[in-house]
Design a protein around this motif. Structure first.
Motif, PDB file in Angstrom:
ATOM      1  N   GLU A 140      45.419  29.127  44.616  1.00  0.00           N
ATOM      2  CA  GLU A 140      44.489  29.738  43.828  1.00  0.00           C
ATOM      3  C   GLU A 140      43.362  28.848  44.013  1.00  0.00           C
ATOM      4  OE1 GLU A 140      47.078  30.840  39.751  1.00  0.00           O
ATOM      5  OE2 GLU A 140      46.578  28.669  39.870  1.00  0.00           O
ATOM      6  N   TYR A 141      42.032  29.404  43.431  1.00  0.00           N
ATOM      7  CA  TYR A 141      41.013  28.869  44.075  1.00  0.00           C
ATOM      8  C   TYR A 141      39.982  28.886  42.762  1.00  0.00           C
ATOM      9  CZ  TYR A 141      43.000  30.256  48.596  1.00  0.00           C
ATOM     10  OH  TYR A 141      43.718  30.282  49.680  1.00  0.00           O
ATOM     11  N   ASP A 142      39.188  27.746  42.949  1.00  0.00           N
ATOM     12  CA  ASP A 142      37.892  27.819  41.933  1.00  0.00           C
ATOM     13  C   ASP A 142      36.685  27.703  42.819  1.00  0.00           C
ATOM     14  OD1 ASP A 142      39.701  27.107  39.716  1.00  0.00           O
ATOM     15  OD2 ASP A 142      39.571  25.126  39.825  1.00  0.00           O
ATOM     16  N   LEU A 143      35.697  28.601  42.346  1.00  0.00           N
ATOM     17  CA  LEU A 143      34.737  28.643  43.173  1.00  0.00           C
ATOM     18  C   LEU A 143      33.266  28.348  42.376  1.00  0.00           C
ATOM     19  CD1 LEU A 143      36.685  31.121  43.817  1.00  0.00           C
ATOM     20  CD2 LEU A 143      35.250  31.667  46.045  1.00  0.00           C
ATOM     21  N   GLN A 144      32.315  27.607  42.847  1.00  0.00           N
ATOM     22  CA  GLN A 144      30.927  27.687  42.304  1.00  0.00           C
ATOM     23  C   GLN A 144      29.998  27.559  42.992  1.00  0.00           C
ATOM     24  OE1 GLN A 144      31.612  23.964  39.912  1.00  0.00           O
ATOM     25  NE2 GLN A 144      31.085  22.649  41.528  1.00  0.00           N
ATOM     26  N   MET A 145      28.800  27.933  42.748  1.00  0.00           N
ATOM     27  CA  MET A 145      27.618  27.569  43.589  1.00  0.00           C
ATOM     28  C   MET A 145      26.896  26.415  43.140  1.00  0.00           C
ATOM     29  SD  MET A 145      24.321  30.316  43.734  1.00  0.00           S
ATOM     30  CE  MET A 145      23.665  30.028  42.334  1.00  0.00           C
ATOM     31  N   GLY A 146      26.932  25.423  43.921  1.00  0.00           N
ATOM     32  CA  GLY A 146      26.377  24.264  43.405  1.00  0.00           C
ATOM     33  C   GLY A 146      24.692  23.983  43.819  1.00  0.00           C
ATOM     34  N   THR A 147      24.204  24.798  44.795  1.00  0.00           N
ATOM     35  CA  THR A 147      22.875  24.674  45.299  1.00  0.00           C
ATOM     36  C   THR A 147      22.524  26.200  45.295  1.00  0.00           C
ATOM     37  OG1 THR A 147      23.387  24.583  47.697  1.00  0.00           O
ATOM     38  CG2 THR A 147      23.202  22.298  46.219  1.00  0.00           C
ATOM     39  N   CYS A 148      21.291  26.014  45.195  1.00  0.00           N
ATOM     40  CA  CYS A 148      20.462  27.300  45.500  1.00  0.00           C
ATOM     41  C   CYS A 148      19.001  27.225  45.696  1.00  0.00           C
ATOM     42  CB  CYS A 148      20.643  28.498  44.245  1.00  0.00           C
ATOM     43  SG  CYS A 148      20.077  30.015  44.207  1.00  0.00           S
ATOM     44  N   PRO A 149      18.420  27.586  46.838  1.00  0.00           N
ATOM     45  CA  PRO A 149      16.874  27.342  47.270  1.00  0.00           C
ATOM     46  C   PRO A 149      16.163  28.251  46.339  1.00  0.00           C
ATOM     47  CG  PRO A 149      18.106  27.701  49.152  1.00  0.00           C
ATOM     48  CD  PRO A 149      19.345  27.699  48.065  1.00  0.00           C
ATOM     49  N   GLY A 150      15.075  27.657  45.752  1.00  0.00           N
ATOM     50  CA  GLY A 150      14.033  28.576  45.070  1.00  0.00           C
ATOM     51  C   GLY A 150      13.943  30.122  45.487  1.00  0.00           C
ATOM     52  N   ASP A 151      13.909  30.163  46.725  1.00  0.00           N
ATOM     53  CA  ASP A 151      13.632  31.657  47.215  1.00  0.00           C
ATOM     54  C   ASP A 151      14.768  32.351  47.196  1.00  0.00           C
ATOM     55  OD1 ASP A 151      14.939  30.365  49.249  1.00  0.00           O
ATOM     56  OD2 ASP A 151      13.573  31.030  50.788  1.00  0.00           O
ATOM     57  N   ARG A 152      15.946  32.041  46.813  1.00  0.00           N
ATOM     58  CA  ARG A 152      17.173  32.682  46.850  1.00  0.00           C
ATOM     59  C   ARG A 152      17.762  33.178  45.392  1.00  0.00           C
ATOM     60  NH1 ARG A 152      19.443  31.811  51.768  1.00  0.00           N
ATOM     61  NH2 ARG A 152      17.885  31.898  53.307  1.00  0.00           N
ATOM     62  N   ILE A 153      17.095  32.242  44.387  1.00  0.00           N
ATOM     63  CA  ILE A 153      17.390  32.355  42.918  1.00  0.00           C
ATOM     64  C   ILE A 153      17.720  33.904  42.528  1.00  0.00           C
ATOM     65  CG2 ILE A 153      16.880  31.805  40.609  1.00  0.00           C
ATOM     66  CD1 ILE A 153      16.123  29.068  41.331  1.00  0.00           C
ATOM     67  N   ARG A 154      16.604  34.618  42.727  1.00  0.00           N
ATOM     68  CA  ARG A 154      16.604  36.107  42.067  1.00  0.00           C
ATOM     69  C   ARG A 154      17.886  36.760  42.816  1.00  0.00           C
ATOM     70  NH1 ARG A 154      12.823  37.435  38.659  1.00  0.00           N
ATOM     71  NH2 ARG A 154      10.993  36.003  38.478  1.00  0.00           N
ATOM     72  N   ASP A 155      17.894  36.690  44.128  1.00  0.00           N
ATOM     73  CA  ASP A 155      18.913  37.489  44.868  1.00  0.00           C
ATOM     74  C   ASP A 155      20.178  37.047  44.375  1.00  0.00           C
ATOM     75  OD1 ASP A 155      17.346  38.913  46.313  1.00  0.00           O
ATOM     76  OD2 ASP A 155      17.202  37.409  48.029  1.00  0.00           O
ATOM     77  N   GLN A 206      31.013  25.907  47.004  1.00  0.00           N
ATOM     78  CA  GLN A 206      32.032  24.761  46.747  1.00  0.00           C
ATOM     79  C   GLN A 206      33.399  25.396  46.171  1.00  0.00           C
ATOM     80  OE1 GLN A 206      30.536  21.889  44.120  1.00  0.00           O
ATOM     81  NE2 GLN A 206      28.323  21.804  45.176  1.00  0.00           N
ATOM     82  N   ILE A 207      34.230  25.094  47.058  1.00  0.00           N
ATOM     83  CA  ILE A 207      35.798  25.804  46.691  1.00  0.00           C
ATOM     84  C   ILE A 207      36.964  24.575  46.686  1.00  0.00           C
ATOM     85  CG2 ILE A 207      37.396  27.089  47.583  1.00  0.00           C
ATOM     86  CD1 ILE A 207      35.470  28.788  48.933  1.00  0.00           C
ATOM     87  N   THR A 208      37.386  24.740  45.347  1.00  0.00           N
ATOM     88  CA  THR A 208      38.507  23.943  45.185  1.00  0.00           C
ATOM     89  C   THR A 208      39.905  24.464  45.343  1.00  0.00           C
ATOM     90  OG1 THR A 208      37.564  22.520  44.001  1.00  0.00           O
ATOM     91  CG2 THR A 208      39.663  22.313  43.551  1.00  0.00           C
ATOM     92  N   THR A 209      40.794  24.025  45.996  1.00  0.00           N
ATOM     93  CA  THR A 209      42.218  24.956  46.277  1.00  0.00           C
ATOM     94  C   THR A 209      43.285  23.999  45.452  1.00  0.00           C
ATOM     95  OG1 THR A 209      41.623  25.401  48.539  1.00  0.00           O
ATOM     96  CG2 THR A 209      43.860  25.611  47.949  1.00  0.00           C
ATOM     97  N   HIS A 210      43.986  25.147  44.770  1.00  0.00           N
ATOM     98  CA  HIS A 210      45.325  24.776  43.994  1.00  0.00           C
ATOM     99  C   HIS A 210      46.355  25.225  44.907  1.00  0.00           C
ATOM    100  CE1 HIS A 210      42.662  23.565  40.528  1.00  0.00           C
ATOM    101  NE2 HIS A 210      42.205  24.854  40.686  1.00  0.00           N
ATOM    102  N   TRP A 211      47.096  24.338  45.556  1.00  0.00           N
ATOM    103  CA  TRP A 211      48.097  24.548  46.516  1.00  0.00           C
ATOM    104  C   TRP A 211      49.567  25.140  45.669  1.00  0.00           C
ATOM    105  CZ3 TRP A 211      46.342  24.834  51.149  1.00  0.00           C
ATOM    106  CH2 TRP A 211      45.198  24.202  51.597  1.00  0.00           C
TER     107      TRP A 211
END
Length: 225
Positions: A140-155, A206-211
């Motif tokens: 199983e996996y936990d996924l999160q977005m930890g960074t996002c440049p200003g010019d990509r925020i809207r997308d 960022q991906i955290t794996t639950h083995w």
């Protein structure tokens, strides 16, 4: 020459499939060499294609030619093998090889799952997941977005809005208050679906794996208890 596997190898190969559908597509039967306890035995995982060429076995029953040629016997269908492992895992998340072997022996002898006091009562369904350990036999996996440049925020916000079923305005606000949680305890298929969308924006996640198995790298049984 067929590649024969240990019980540990078989369990790891099945867990690596990621889902029951993947198991069904990749493997048909688990075969075993006669004469040894399961925990010491050697196994073979057959693909669906290998099952088509049958010849008479020692007892006159039809067997795949490769099984007869190498002295293999039926153990369980791969899907049933996974079910036995899954029931054991849900009852005892930190199961070791000996625990899985006992569950398989019990199923082979009695055609019933080994109930350790959690399965038929349904109590294992309510167990809280352990950190680093998946709830079932697949990762199983936990996924999160930890960074996002200003010019990509809207997308990124447009993708997040569809993914999380929220408004774009709410998604924009979350992008400004990083990190954004995109999935918790997701399966392999969902992980790929989410990753693909963010890879298209060149935004790493960022991906955290639950083995699934307590002995795999990244699992510390002491911390998981």
């Amino acid at each position: 020459m067929l590649l024969l596997l240990s019980l540990r190898d078989v369990i790891e190969a099945l867990a690596a499939c990621g889902s029951n559908n993947d198991v069904w597509n990749r493997y048909s039967w688990v075969y075993v060499k006669d004469g040894a306890p399961l925990i010491e035995a050697r196994f073979y995982l057959s693909s669906p294609d290998e099952e088509s060429n049958s010849v008479p076995g020692e007892n006159g029953e039809e067997m795949p030619a490769f099984a007869v040629a190498h002295g293999l016997s039926y153990c369980l269908e791969a899907a049933d093998f996974v079910d036995v492992l899954s029931v054991q895992k849900r009852q005892q998340p930190l199961s070791q090889l000996e625990d899985y072997a006992a569950a398989l022996d019990h199923y082979a002898e009695r055609d019933a799952f080994l109930d350790r006091g959690e399965f038929y009562s349904g109590r294992c369904v309510d167990q809280q997941p352990l950190p680093g350990i998946s709830r079932d036999l697949f990762p199983e996996y936990d996924l999160q977005m930890g960074t996002c440049p200003g010019d990509r925020i809207r997308d990124a916000a447009r993708v997040i809005a569809k993914l999380l079923h929220i408004s774009v305005a709410d998604a924009l606000e979350r992008c400004r208050r990083l990190p954004v949680i995109l999935g918790e305890r997701t399966d392999s298929q969902e992980r790929v679906r989410i990753e693909t969308q963010f890879n298209a924006l060149s935004l790493p996640l960022q991906i955290t794996t639950h083995w699934p198995l307590a002995w795999l790298p990244g699992v510390d049984p002491k911390e998981s208890r």
